[in-house]
Scaffold this active site. Sequence first.
Site, PDB file in Angstrom:
ATOM      1  N   ASP A   1       1.149  -2.906   3.410  1.00  0.00           N
ATOM      2  CA  ASP A   1       1.492  -3.356   2.063  1.00  0.00           C
ATOM      3  C   ASP A   1       2.726  -2.620   1.540  1.00  0.00           C
ATOM      4  O   ASP A   1       3.399  -1.904   2.275  1.00  0.00           O
ATOM      5  CB  ASP A   1       0.290  -3.241   1.126  1.00  0.00           C
ATOM      6  CG  ASP A   1       0.228  -4.407   0.155  1.00  0.00           C
ATOM      7  OD1 ASP A   1       1.266  -4.727  -0.448  1.00  0.00           O
ATOM      8  OD2 ASP A   1      -0.858  -4.997  -0.009  1.00  0.00           O
ATOM      9  N   HIS A   2       2.992  -2.768   0.263  1.00  0.00           N
ATOM     10  CA  HIS A   2       4.254  -2.323  -0.325  1.00  0.00           C
ATOM     11  C   HIS A   2       4.438  -0.807  -0.264  1.00  0.00           C
ATOM     12  O   HIS A   2       3.492  -0.033  -0.352  1.00  0.00           O
ATOM     13  CB  HIS A   2       4.350  -2.786  -1.786  1.00  0.00           C
ATOM     14  CG  HIS A   2       3.302  -2.172  -2.676  1.00  0.00           C
ATOM     15  ND1 HIS A   2       3.465  -0.960  -3.301  1.00  0.00           N
ATOM     16  CD2 HIS A   2       2.059  -2.616  -3.012  1.00  0.00           C
ATOM     17  CE1 HIS A   2       2.382  -0.668  -4.001  1.00  0.00           C
ATOM     18  NE2 HIS A   2       1.512  -1.655  -3.839  1.00  0.00           N
ATOM     19  N   ASP A   3       5.693  -0.393  -0.103  1.00  0.00           N
ATOM     20  CA  ASP A   3       6.116   1.004  -0.255  1.00  0.00           C
ATOM     21  C   ASP A   3       5.417   1.966   0.696  1.00  0.00           C
ATOM     22  O   ASP A   3       5.213   3.138   0.361  1.00  0.00           O
ATOM     23  CB  ASP A   3       5.928   1.458  -1.710  1.00  0.00           C
ATOM     24  CG  ASP A   3       6.716   0.591  -2.683  1.00  0.00           C
ATOM     25  OD1 ASP A   3       7.945   0.542  -2.543  1.00  0.00           O
ATOM     26  OD2 ASP A   3       6.096  -0.042  -3.555  1.00  0.00           O
TER      27      ASP A   3
ATOM     28  N   ASN B   1       1.694   2.228  -0.795  1.00  0.00           N
ATOM     29  CA  ASN B   1       2.061   3.648  -0.907  1.00  0.00           C
ATOM     30  C   ASN B   1       1.330   4.555   0.069  1.00  0.00           C
ATOM     31  O   ASN B   1       1.084   5.727  -0.220  1.00  0.00           O
ATOM     32  CB  ASN B   1       1.855   4.146  -2.329  1.00  0.00           C
ATOM     33  CG  ASN B   1       2.751   3.444  -3.324  1.00  0.00           C
ATOM     34  OD1 ASN B   1       2.284   2.607  -4.110  1.00  0.00           O
ATOM     35  ND2 ASN B   1       4.024   3.757  -3.312  1.00  0.00           N
TER      36      ASN B   1
END
Length: 210
Positions: A136-138, A156
């Site tokens: 997922d993101h980041d 994250n």
Amino acid sequence: MLNSKRPIKIIGYGAHGRVVEDIARAVGEPVSGFIDDDPGSAPANVQVEGSVAEAIPRFAAAHRFVVAIGDAGVRRSFAEMVLAAGGELATLVHPSAVIAKDVKIGHGTVVMAGAIINPGTVIGRFAIINTGAIVDHDNIIEDNVQIAPGCNLAGNVTCRRDCFSGTGATVIPRMVIGEGAYVAAGATVIRSVKPHTLVAGCPATEKKSL
């Protein structure tokens, strides 16, 4: 993903190597065969060069390489051997993978069929993002990390170098998987994982040091 069309030699003949070959052909990358220390394991119609240490310098000028080895230590060793010989590591991404435009992917990394990598993620060199994995993101995925089939990393998450997240494992947001750590298949990680430890279970708990 690379402009060069020098043919690819795949280091490691086996199930993983054949999957890598399939990805290369799916994206139109020329494959000129395999390199493996046990060439006798391949069928007669498959071109396999013996002795990885001898073959890499011999082919480095005219070929690119993908290291198709699951074991993190062996994969890193062969990738660094390629770089030391002045060779180039090819990056392969299956056409069915869904990758955000700003994702950065290092040389020698392979992203397999059905993987999803969301915005803001950075992936290092010679990593494996396996079939159907979700990143997922980041996220920060450092060099030589393997994310196994069906693994789900929330936002994250940081995966330090040489770590492994097993098939179907889930990691909640903002966790850190330490260098060389091993997350067992099906584990649910709700606390960061110390370097060089094995965790398993739901929730994941430390089982032993590695």
